[in-house]
Design a protein around this motif. Structure first.
Motif, short mmCIF file in Angstrom:
data_model
loop_
_atom_site.label_atom_id
_atom_site.label_comp_id
_atom_site.label_asym_id
_atom_site.label_seq_id
_atom_site.Cartn_x
_atom_site.Cartn_y
_atom_site.Cartn_z
N LYS A 176 0.82 -1.20 0.00
CA LYS A 176 0.00 0.00 0.00
C LYS A 176 0.86 1.25 0.00
N ASN A 177 0.16 2.39 -0.04
CA ASN A 177 0.81 3.69 0.08
C ASN A 177 1.94 3.88 -0.92
N ASN A 195 0.71 6.42 -6.65
CA ASN A 195 -0.28 5.37 -6.85
C ASN A 195 -0.92 5.41 -8.22
N GLU A 207 -8.52 2.67 -2.95
CA GLU A 207 -7.11 3.03 -2.90
C GLU A 207 -6.34 2.15 -3.87
N TYR A 208 -5.23 2.68 -4.37
CA TYR A 208 -4.39 1.93 -5.27
C TYR A 208 -3.44 1.05 -4.47
N GLU A 209 -3.24 -0.17 -4.96
CA GLU A 209 -2.34 -1.11 -4.30
C GLU A 209 -1.61 -1.95 -5.34
#
Length: 394
Positions: free
Chosen positions: A65-66, A70, A364-366
């Motif tokens: 993550k994070n 992203n 969220e992008y992962e």
């Protein structure tokens, strides 16, 4: 977003391109009905599920993550490639195979698929069905009919089924006359039964329309039993057959398309042939998959506008015959006619609304197992989808 449309246009958006002309001539055109059943209709029995659903386990250790950037990390090059006859395989930055003879970069618009096959060019296409049947699901609301529209990215339908590059749940409410479209973003990270957690577009590639529909139904508590599969290469040819479409594009889009086409493309109202229209619908590098889903719906509406407003009945007849060769569906004309009758009855009150999943304020992008994906709360999305489709909270 809500737009008023006339009955024909709504149908085109709902079942493009199968119903392009069904609402006009199917009732009295025997040759067209024959063409539909010979080319488009793919009968498949609904099956009662016996074994319970097994939720694939999610490997939390595979999640990163994070990401520093992203958006750019998750957005792989989306413009289709110009292929050469070498048909060499390599992978782009998204881990996806490019069948081109170059280094994997996109080098032009989607213009030269001459040695590949689409539904329009072969009768040896791999079946849209896999081993997994479509499981029977009881209707949630007898007035609401849900259909899953899949756009396959297959370069050669005689060799591969491809992934569902676009997925749209099209819903029609016979009581209210409302049409609702939900685009499910292809990179959404979801559990795919028997295949672990993966992008949702992998379900169709793994095992056809059965696994794709069952996955959507299981995730979001829906009752989809019908599908329409659109062949993207054939769709490009169909847009050319119609004479292209007019789309308003931004400065950023114009610059991007000019760079990769070798042609000067101006911002503003742009006349697109099939190649440029398909490129427009598949582009996400300059912004996001969310915007790409909007582009896809934009082209559908523009195409519907042109057919409805500019084409004569004989021209529409010929377009329909051509369109039947580039789609596959399990919706029989018998199943379709009650919907058409309802649409005609509600013609003055018809409207179209659209959304996308994941929702813009909840994702969220992962990276997951080396794949750039979009992660979201599936249960929250399920509740919001039901509220949108059925206008009631779960």
């Amino acid at each position: 977003m809500k737009k008023k449309k006339n009955a024909k246009m709504i149908l085109l958006c709902l079942l493009l391109p199968i119903v392009i002309v069904v609402s006009v001539v199917a009732g009295f055109s025997i040759p067209l009905v024959v063409s539909f059943y010979e080319n488009s209709f793919e009968k498949g029995e609904l099956v009662e599920r016996i074994e319970p659903y097994v939720m694939p386990e999610k490997n939390e250790e595979e999640i990163k993550k994070n990401l520093k950037d992203n958006a750019s990390n998750v957005q792989a090059e989306a413009l289709p490639e110009i292929f050469d006859n070498g048909d060499k395989e390599n992978k782009n930055q998204d881990g996806e195979i490019n069948q081109s003879g170059d280094s994997g970069a996109t080098i032009g618009l989607d213009r030269h698929y001459n040695y590949l096959t689409s539904f329009t060019e072969t009768d040896k296409a791999i079946s849209v069905y896999g081993k997994t049947p479509i499981y029977r699901v009881d209707p949630i609301d007898s007035d609401v009919i849900n259909i899953l529209i899949l756009g396959t990215d297959s370069r050669d339908v005689s060799r591969e089924r491809g992934r569902s590059d676009s997925m749209i749940v099209a819903s029609y409410n016979k009581n209210t006359g409302k049409i609702k479209l939900i685009s499910i973003l292809r990179d959404s990270l979801v559990p795919v039964e028997g295949h672990g957690w993966n992008r949702i577009n992998s379900a169709y590639s793994y095992d056809g329309v059965g696994l794709a529909i069952n996955t959507v139904n299981q995730l979001f508590g829906l009752d989809i039993q019908f599908f329409v599969v659109v062949d993207f290469t054939g769709a490009r040819d169909f847009i050319n057959h119609v004479g292209g479409v007019d789309i308003v594009i931004s400065e950023k889009e114009a610059e991007y398309y000019s760079k990769y086409s070798g042609e000067k493309i101006e911002a503003g109202l742009c006349h697109m042939d099939g190649a440029l229209a398909m490129t427009h619908m598949r582009t996400r590098k300059i912004d996001s998959d969310f915007v790409r889903s909007e582009r896809q719906r934009e082209v559908i509406v523009a195409l519907a506008n042109k057919i409805v407003n500019e084409k004569t009945i004989p021209e529409i007849y010929n377009l329909a015959d051509y369109a039947f060769k580039l789609v596959k569906t399990n919706i029989s004309l018998t199943d379709m006619m009650p919907v058409l009758t309802s649409v005609a009855t509600n013609a003055k009150g018809l409207s179209i609304e659209s959304q996308n999943v994941p929702y813009n304020d909840s994702f969220e992008y992962e990276y997951y197992s080396g794949m750039a994906v979009i992660s979201f709360d599936i249960d929250e999305a399920k509740n919001r989808m039901h509220e949108f489709l059925y206008e009631t909270k779960m």
